[in-house]
Scaffold this active site. Sequence first.
Site, PDB file in Angstrom:
ATOM      1  N   GLU A  51      42.825  25.725  40.936  1.00  0.00           N
ATOM      2  CA  GLU A  51      42.640  27.141  40.646  1.00  0.00           C
ATOM      3  C   GLU A  51      42.189  27.806  41.940  1.00  0.00           C
ATOM      4  O   GLU A  51      41.155  27.443  42.504  1.00  0.00           O
ATOM      5  CB  GLU A  51      41.579  27.306  39.560  1.00  0.00           C
ATOM      6  N   GLU A  62      32.337  37.565  37.707  1.00  0.00           N
ATOM      7  CA  GLU A  62      31.775  36.493  38.515  1.00  0.00           C
ATOM      8  C   GLU A  62      30.279  36.670  38.723  1.00  0.00           C
ATOM      9  O   GLU A  62      29.776  37.777  38.872  1.00  0.00           O
ATOM     10  CB  GLU A  62      32.469  36.436  39.887  1.00  0.00           C
TER      11      GLU A  62
END
Length: 277
Positions: A51, A62
């Site tokens: 990823e 995030e």
Amino acid sequence: MTKARIDARFAELAREGRAAFVPYVMAGDPDRETALAILKGLPAAGADIIELGFPFSDPMAEGPPIQRAAGRALAKGMTLQGVLDLVRAFRAGDATTPLILMGYMNPLVTWGLEAFARDASDAGVDGLIIVDCPPEEADPLADALDAAGVSLIRLATPTTGDARLKVVVRRTSGFVYYVSVAGVTGVKEADAAAVAPNVERVRKASGLPVAVGFGIKTPERAAQVAQVADAVVVGSALVDEVAEAVDMNEDVTARVLSKVESLAKAVRLARRSHEAV
């Protein structure tokens, strides 16, 4: 290849009776050359699927570690074109490891959805995870990716109800990414016992493998999740290694790949407790 690489990898691992290990790294962190060295070293270190985050100035999903990683990459001049260039450089030496891009919608809109889907496919991208694209708005992107042979991988969470889940998985291919904890990345820890019933629910609704990410930082936790999931994703723990190696003037690539090896080994040795998909 594109989509076929994802399907082939999960079929291979299902025959082995184990989950995939999926490391997340940020493209261009801490710089292009080091990021490429890490990327090239991941398969040998035990990555089954990769990823690759593309940096964005407002990464809302995030936590601080990946926010800082995006900041470092942007400060070094990493762009979306630069990300695709990294993928091309990786593909020059690896034609089999599936590679997924993860990021946000705005850069794709700026590029043009159809053009980006074609360019990503040409570079060797197998799938795309777009954090801020709700299912109700995903059809144009899904159409573009379908035409280019790239999987659109969608997110499900602990709060995704059954009715909503049907909507989420409608245009999903490759696998479903199950977010194991509420909130942003890198903050809480995943609980395998709590994750298990939701993973099974998502698997039944989608008919696809289910990857579990968010809240997995240690080999022990990765092994626990690997017993109930089809794939285990680790991100914040790896970008933390980048930051610490930079701060301590250590070999960033060696440190990150060493961490990957320990996590991958734990996942590889864990036996899944459900029947293979």
